[in-house]
Design a protein around this motif. Structure first.
Motif, PDB file in Angstrom:
ATOM      1  N   GLN A   4       0.951  -1.627   0.113  1.00 53.93           N
ATOM      2  CA  GLN A   4      -0.377  -0.294  -0.589  1.00 53.93           C
ATOM      3  C   GLN A   4       0.330   1.278  -0.138  1.00 53.93           C
ATOM      4  N   ARG A   5       2.015   0.958   0.323  1.00 53.58           N
ATOM      5  CA  ARG A   5       2.967   2.158   0.247  1.00 53.58           C
ATOM      6  C   ARG A   5       3.958   1.442   0.022  1.00 53.58           C
ATOM      7  N   VAL A   6       4.611   2.488  -1.335  1.00 55.45           N
ATOM      8  CA  VAL A   6       5.268   2.259  -2.573  1.00 55.45           C
ATOM      9  C   VAL A   6       6.218   3.197  -2.816  1.00 55.45           C
ATOM     10  N   GLU A  42       8.457   4.791 -13.363  1.00 53.03           N
ATOM     11  CA  GLU A  42       7.271   4.585 -14.376  1.00 53.03           C
ATOM     12  C   GLU A  42       6.757   3.229 -14.812  1.00 53.03           C
ATOM     13  N   LEU A  43       7.581   2.458 -14.374  1.00 53.41           N
ATOM     14  CA  LEU A  43       6.550   0.563 -14.079  1.00 53.41           C
ATOM     15  C   LEU A  43       5.754   0.940 -13.565  1.00 53.41           C
ATOM     16  N   THR A  44       6.178   0.728 -12.197  1.00 57.28           N
ATOM     17  CA  THR A  44       4.753   1.472 -11.460  1.00 57.28           C
ATOM     18  C   THR A  44       3.651   1.823 -11.244  1.00 57.28           C
ATOM     19  N   ALA A  45       3.978   2.869 -12.004  1.00 52.41           N
ATOM     20  CA  ALA A  45       2.716   3.686 -12.141  1.00 52.41           C
ATOM     21  C   ALA A  45       2.177   2.761 -13.428  1.00 52.41           C
ATOM     22  N   LYS A  64      -0.873   4.749  -4.241  1.00 55.85           N
ATOM     23  CA  LYS A  64      -0.506   3.395  -3.344  1.00 55.85           C
ATOM     24  C   LYS A  64       1.289   3.707  -3.462  1.00 55.85           C
ATOM     25  N   ILE A  65       1.559   4.965  -4.861  1.00 57.59           N
ATOM     26  CA  ILE A  65       3.047   4.836  -4.583  1.00 57.59           C
ATOM     27  C   ILE A  65       3.322   6.359  -3.581  1.00 57.59           C
ATOM     28  N   VAL A  66       3.968   6.752  -2.344  1.00 62.99           N
ATOM     29  CA  VAL A  66       4.030   7.457  -1.958  1.00 62.99           C
ATOM     30  C   VAL A  66       5.513   7.769  -1.973  1.00 62.99           C
ATOM     31  N   GLY A  67       6.840   7.742  -2.831  1.00 65.39           N
ATOM     32  CA  GLY A  67       7.227   7.800  -2.945  1.00 65.39           C
ATOM     33  C   GLY A  67       8.219   8.351  -4.073  1.00 65.39           C
ATOM     34  N   VAL A  68       8.836   8.706  -4.792  1.00 65.94           N
ATOM     35  CA  VAL A  68      10.619   8.328  -5.872  1.00 65.94           C
ATOM     36  C   VAL A  68      10.900   9.154  -6.183  1.00 65.94           C
ATOM     37  N   SER A  69      12.175   9.480  -7.111  1.00 67.08           N
ATOM     38  CA  SER A  69      13.632   9.986  -7.095  1.00 67.08           C
ATOM     39  C   SER A  69      13.523  10.879  -7.281  1.00 67.08           C
ATOM     40  N   GLU A  70      14.479  11.870  -7.439  1.00 72.77           N
ATOM     41  CA  GLU A  70      14.046  13.049  -8.436  1.00 72.77           C
ATOM     42  C   GLU A  70      14.411  12.931 -10.298  1.00 72.77           C
ATOM     43  N   PHE A  71      13.741  13.584 -10.768  1.00 72.95           N
ATOM     44  CA  PHE A  71      13.356  13.472 -12.229  1.00 72.95           C
ATOM     45  C   PHE A  71      12.417  12.058 -12.650  1.00 72.95           C
ATOM     46  N   SER A  72      11.493  11.812 -11.885  1.00 69.26           N
ATOM     47  CA  SER A  72      10.861  10.324 -11.987  1.00 69.26           C
ATOM     48  C   SER A  72       9.098  11.580 -12.576  1.00 69.26           C
ATOM     49  N   ASP A  73       9.444  11.499 -13.627  1.00 69.11           N
ATOM     50  CA  ASP A  73       8.878  13.206 -14.467  1.00 69.11           C
ATOM     51  C   ASP A  73       7.133  12.258 -15.510  1.00 69.11           C
ATOM     52  N   TYR A  74       7.560  10.832 -15.994  1.00 71.50           N
ATOM     53  CA  TYR A  74       6.750   9.968 -16.653  1.00 71.50           C
ATOM     54  C   TYR A  74       5.877   8.451 -15.862  1.00 71.50           C
ATOM     55  N   PRO A  75       4.885   9.072 -16.134  1.00 69.13           N
ATOM     56  CA  PRO A  75       3.866  10.097 -16.482  1.00 69.13           C
ATOM     57  C   PRO A  75       3.770  10.901 -15.426  1.00 69.13           C
ATOM     58  N   PRO A  76       3.334  11.994 -15.683  1.00 67.22           N
ATOM     59  CA  PRO A  76       3.585  13.268 -15.464  1.00 67.22           C
ATOM     60  C   PRO A  76       2.776  13.103 -14.409  1.00 67.22           C
ATOM     61  N   SER A 112      12.590  -8.339 -15.655  1.00 64.98           N
ATOM     62  CA  SER A 112      12.352  -6.856 -14.303  1.00 64.98           C
ATOM     63  C   SER A 112      10.300  -6.768 -14.589  1.00 64.98           C
ATOM     64  N   MET A 113       9.977  -6.357 -15.560  1.00 64.92           N
ATOM     65  CA  MET A 113       8.331  -5.946 -15.315  1.00 64.92           C
ATOM     66  C   MET A 113       7.418  -7.360 -15.278  1.00 64.92           C
ATOM     67  N   ARG A 114       8.202  -8.366 -15.243  1.00 64.40           N
ATOM     68  CA  ARG A 114       7.073  -9.667 -14.504  1.00 64.40           C
ATOM     69  C   ARG A 114       7.999  -9.493 -12.524  1.00 64.40           C
ATOM     70  N   LEU A 115       8.960  -9.018 -12.232  1.00 64.21           N
ATOM     71  CA  LEU A 115       9.468  -9.830 -10.849  1.00 64.21           C
ATOM     72  C   LEU A 115       7.744  -7.946 -10.386  1.00 64.21           C
ATOM     73  N   ILE A 116       8.281  -7.027 -10.997  1.00 62.61           N
ATOM     74  CA  ILE A 116       7.334  -5.665 -10.494  1.00 62.61           C
ATOM     75  C   ILE A 116       6.203  -5.748  -9.947  1.00 62.61           C
ATOM     76  N   GLY A 117       5.729  -6.609 -11.078  1.00 64.72           N
ATOM     77  CA  GLY A 117       4.067  -6.818 -11.413  1.00 64.72           C
ATOM     78  C   GLY A 117       3.919  -7.871  -9.947  1.00 64.72           C
ATOM     79  N   ALA A 118       4.407  -9.178 -10.438  1.00 65.46           N
ATOM     80  CA  ALA A 118       4.481  -9.577  -8.986  1.00 65.46           C
ATOM     81  C   ALA A 118       4.536  -8.966  -7.406  1.00 65.46           C
ATOM     82  N   ALA A 119       6.160  -8.646  -7.344  1.00 64.91           N
ATOM     83  CA  ALA A 119       5.822  -7.777  -5.432  1.00 64.91           C
ATOM     84  C   ALA A 119       4.867  -6.797  -5.677  1.00 64.91           C
ATOM     85  N   LEU A 120       4.136  -5.953  -6.678  1.00 62.62           N
ATOM     86  CA  LEU A 120       3.251  -4.970  -6.205  1.00 62.62           C
ATOM     87  C   LEU A 120       1.854  -5.805  -6.398  1.00 62.62           C
TER      88      LEU A 120
END
Length: 297
Positions: free
Chosen positions: A42-44, A53-56, A65-77, A140-148
């Motif tokens: 619930q807090r990614v 971007e992949l998470t979004a 569910k996204i609570v934090g990102v690194s600098e220059f995370s600009d897509y999607p806006p 990585s797409m499969r792994l992140i999908g599974a993690a989320l």
């Protein structure tokens, strides 16, 4: 005591509490670490822009569910509105802890290994992914999908990526010549794509040859004299956006008329995030790379 609780609140009341409970499960990340995470995080926090971007993309309408990102995370806006944990190469551990994440997504090569280790020492679940090859991006797409908790969506994204890459590779194999290309990613000093990163694979996929594929460095810093010696047929300057500095980077080669790329007006700018971010948009970046090397498709 147990029966008294059921009697007092009723079965319906207890069922209402169940969605607030999280079931833990184990997942093995790209470096072989077993990570215990909530079934539905619930807090990614994502520690590099491509992972944000992949998470979004995978969360779709559940960006809260996204609570934090690194600098220059600009897509999607929409990612611009989330709390920043600092630059990906040196994130703020204090800021991450304050966000109380139940899942942190990190990059093997993008994030500092000692910081990832520190987060794990603090008992924060960290899933690390590798994205140095097309196969690793797909995984990585499969792994992140599974993690989320979005396993099916992650598998569908990975399949779309594989299909797109396969089509581009098929066209690459039909080329009757193999142009030698230099991918420039930095200026002053000159920095180029070497043989140990995904950009090298990108060039091979479109039917071209990276003039620095023999380098065991991901991003070597050659001299101008060495570039002259290797005689690239095309020089492509990779930038996140078209700017005065990127145009200056391309113009610096104008005086070297003996380089085939300069003599044949094959020095160009690729102002696009696709090739620099291992997400589904890498397919778009590869199409643009094809266009810059081969002309209109």
């Amino acid at each position: 005591m147990e029966s008294a609780a059921v009697s007092r609140f009723g079965l319906a009341g207890i069922l209402l509490l169940l969605p607030l409970c999280s079931f833990a499960r184990d997942i093995t990340d790209s470096i072989g670490e077993q990570v215990r995470i909530n079934d539905q995080p619930q807090r990614v926090v994502a520690l590099i822009p491509s992972l944000a971007e992949l998470t979004a993309d995978l969360l779709d309408h559940s960006l809260e569910k996204i609570v934090g990102v690194s600098e220059f995370s600009d897509y999607p806006p929409a990612l611009k509105k989330f709390a920043s944990v600092g630059p990906y190469n040196r994130v703020s551990i204090e800021k991450i802890v304050s966000l109380r994440p139940d899942l942190v997504l990190a990059s093997f090569n993008g994030n500092a290994k000692e910081q990832v280790a520190h987060l794990r020492e603090l008992k924060i679940p960290v899933v690390v992914v590798k994205t140095d090859t097309f196969d690793e991006v797909e995984e990585s797409m499969r792994l992140i999908g599974a993690a989320l908790g979005r396993k099916e969506q992650g598998a569908a994204m990975a399949q779309a990526f594989r299909t797109g890459i396969s089509k581009i590779k098929a066209r690459g194999k039909t080329r009757t010549s193999v142009p030698k290309v230099m991918l420039q990613v930095g200026d002053s000093p000159l920095v180029v794509a070497g043989g140990e990163n995904i950009l090298n694979e990108c060039l091979g996929a479109v039917g071209a040859e990276n003039i620095y594929s023999d380098s065991r460095l991901s991003y070597p810093r050659p001299s101008v004299e060495d570039v002259l010696h290797r005689r690239p047929d095309a020089i492509l300057v990779l930038q996140l956006s078209d700017s005065a500095s990127s145009r200056a980077s391309a113009a610096r080669w104008d005086e070297f008329k003996k380089i085939p790329a300069v003599a044949n007006s094959k020095v160009a700018i690729i102002a696009d995030q696709g090739l620099l971010r291992p997400t589904l948009r890498m397919i778009e970046g590869l199409l643009l790379l094809e266009k810059r090397i081969w002309g209109e498709q």
